[in-house]
Design an enzyme around this catalytic site. Structure first.
Site, PDB file in Angstrom:
ATOM      1  N   ASP A 198       0.860  -1.187   0.000  1.00 35.12           N
ATOM      2  CA  ASP A 198       0.000   0.000   0.000  1.00 35.12           C
ATOM      3  C   ASP A 198       0.898   1.240   0.000  1.00 35.12           C
ATOM      4  OD1 ASP A 198      -1.841   1.995   0.359  1.00 35.12           O
ATOM      5  OD2 ASP A 198      -2.777   1.131   2.145  1.00 35.12           O
ATOM      6  N   ASP A 208      -3.002   2.578  -5.960  1.00 38.37           N
ATOM      7  CA  ASP A 208      -1.971   2.636  -4.920  1.00 38.37           C
ATOM      8  C   ASP A 208      -1.775   1.343  -4.148  1.00 38.37           C
ATOM      9  OD1 ASP A 208      -4.525   2.955  -3.930  1.00 38.37           O
ATOM     10  OD2 ASP A 208      -3.901   4.175  -2.234  1.00 38.37           O
ATOM     11  N   GLU A 209      -2.564   0.316  -4.442  1.00 37.53           N
ATOM     12  CA  GLU A 209      -2.443  -0.930  -3.703  1.00 37.53           C
ATOM     13  C   GLU A 209      -2.312  -2.106  -4.666  1.00 37.53           C
ATOM     14  OE1 GLU A 209      -5.337  -1.542  -0.549  1.00 37.53           O
ATOM     15  OE2 GLU A 209      -5.913   0.573  -0.651  1.00 37.53           O
TER      16      GLU A 209
END
Length: 425
Positions: free
Chosen positions: A11, A107-108
């Site tokens: 993350d 973003d992950e």
């Protein structure tokens, strides 16, 4: 319980703000807020750096409220193209360790390193440590990493010690790290589910894990079984491989849609139709890109005063991926449902296509239709698609856009490129 897998969840912390600080190091350590354009009525906090968060700034807060509680905040506009570029660079690093990389938003990402670490003779922990060091060194963005034998616990591990943390959750320590957490910390336990669980005396993940199976099914139905299996560490969902050419993970697409909060109140049918055509055209473009056709078209609008929304839909005689057919139906739905002549104003408009099938599927032809004309329209649509793909979405534009400055600023494809991702897709 099958615990042989090694799953990472990476993350990128405060992603948009981290990218802005990586591009402009003078912002580091300061309360940075990435926010929308207030003049275009997108004036909310998209993300904030940790110094801003410590002052109480939260995602989705209005920028006016954020300024009030953090006057020294530095507000910067979003640069989605830049964030996508950083996301691709991060995925390129992940792919050096495994080809099983499943993005969960920009973003992950989950990484299944089970077989790759075995072949390389490395340990999963060393791989996790190496990634947590490489991303800040090569991209300038900090990450939190979780390592576990399933995707849910790996994600909870990345949330456990932010920012810049690395947490390993094992069968031996899950009762210590996971079970004491509040039940709402478990993915897919929303406010309504949390209230139901609280009313039944379940406040922690451990209490959910140890609850009676039958009682959970009675209380929450199928989802009760799902979240209880999550709490027990029994999630067996695979990490799905990312397809770079498709730009997505491989999954069955149930529908394709596009909507926009307009930078002005839509007060008449003509403007509503123009916006709907912009949205519908991008939906048709995506259908063709995926080789799909839709039989059900729905349109929705949100009231400018009450912010309440409503939608209507229509089922077509045969599936279509033609821009004209999709947009014409969607525009008619909005105009029939909204009374602009008597003062109704729309704040947001959107188009959605569902009931999908492969475009090459044989269909019953309309004896009164003109298939030759439809094929010509499809050829023209595909030619326009190729031009936009090569030269940008504004390479070919409708006259209505060029004649109206309010519409000229809208790029239906560019402005709706970040989509929520479902764990169950």
């Amino acid at each position: 319980m099958d615990t042989h897998r090694s799953i990472l969840h990476v993350d990128m912390n405060c992603f948009y703000a981290s990218v802005e600080m990586a591009e402009n190091p003078r912002l580091r350590g300061k309360p940075v807020i990435v926010g929308g354009d207030e003049k275009s009525r997108h004036g909310i906090v998209l993300t904030a750096s940790y110094p801003a968060k410590r002052r109480g700034v939260k995602t989705a807060m209005t920028l006016n409220e954020a300024r009030r509680i953090c006057p020294e905040a530095i507000i910067v506009p979003p640069q989605y193209g830049l964030y996508i570029a950083y996301s691709k660079k991060a995925r390129a690093i992940y792919n050096q360790y495994t080809d099983l990389v499943e993005p969960f938003g920009l973003d992950e990402a989950w990484l299944d390193i089970t077989d790759s670490v075995r072949l390389a003779g490395n340990s999963p922990l060393l791989v996790a440590q190496e990634i947590s060091e490489r991303i800040p060194m090569e991209l300038g963005c900090t990450v939190s990493v979780g390592l576990s034998w399933n995707k849910i616990f790996a994600k909870m591990g990345s949330d456990y010690n932010k920012p810049d943390g690395l947490t390993v959750i094992t069968p031996q320590n899950m009762t210590e790290l996971v079970w004491p957490a509040k039940v709402r910390d478990l993915p897919y336990v929303g406010p309504a589910t949390e209230r139901k669980l609280h009313r039944n005396g379940i406040f922690t993940i451990g209490q959910l894990a140890l609850a009676d199976d039958y009682a959970m099914r009675r209380l929450l139905g199928k989802m009760g079984e799902v979240i209880q299996s999550f709490a027990r560490g029994l999630d067996t969902a695979p990490v799905r491989e990312y397809d770079p050419e498709l730009g997505d993970i491989v999954h069955e697409i149930k529908g394709i849609g596009n909507g926009i909060t307009t930078p002005f109140d839509v007060e008449d049918e003509r403007t509503a139709c123009q916006v709907i055509w912009l949205m519908g055209e991008s939906v048709a473009q995506r259908l063709r890109a995926h080789g799909l056709a839709a039989r059900t078209i729905s349109a929705y609008a949100r009231d400018a005063q009450t912010l309440s929304g409503r939608s209507t839909q229509a089922t077509l005689p045969q599936p279509t991926q033609l821009t004209r057919e999709i947009c014409k139906v969607a525009a008619a739905l909005v105009c029939d449902d909204w009374d602009f002549a008597h003062g109704e104003k729309a704040r947001a408009l959107g188009v959605h296509a569902s009931n999908l099938s492969p475009a090459r599927t044989w269909v019953q032809l309309d004896v009164f239709g003109n298939e030759t004309q439809r094929q010509r329209e499809l050829d023209l649509d595909k030619t326009i698609d190729s031009l936009r793909l090569r030269f940008g979405n504004h390479a070919v534009r409708r006259l209505s856009e060029l004649c109206d400055p309010k519409l000229a600023i809208i790029d239906a494809e560019r402005d709706n490129i970040v989509h929520p991702v479902s764990y169950f897709a």
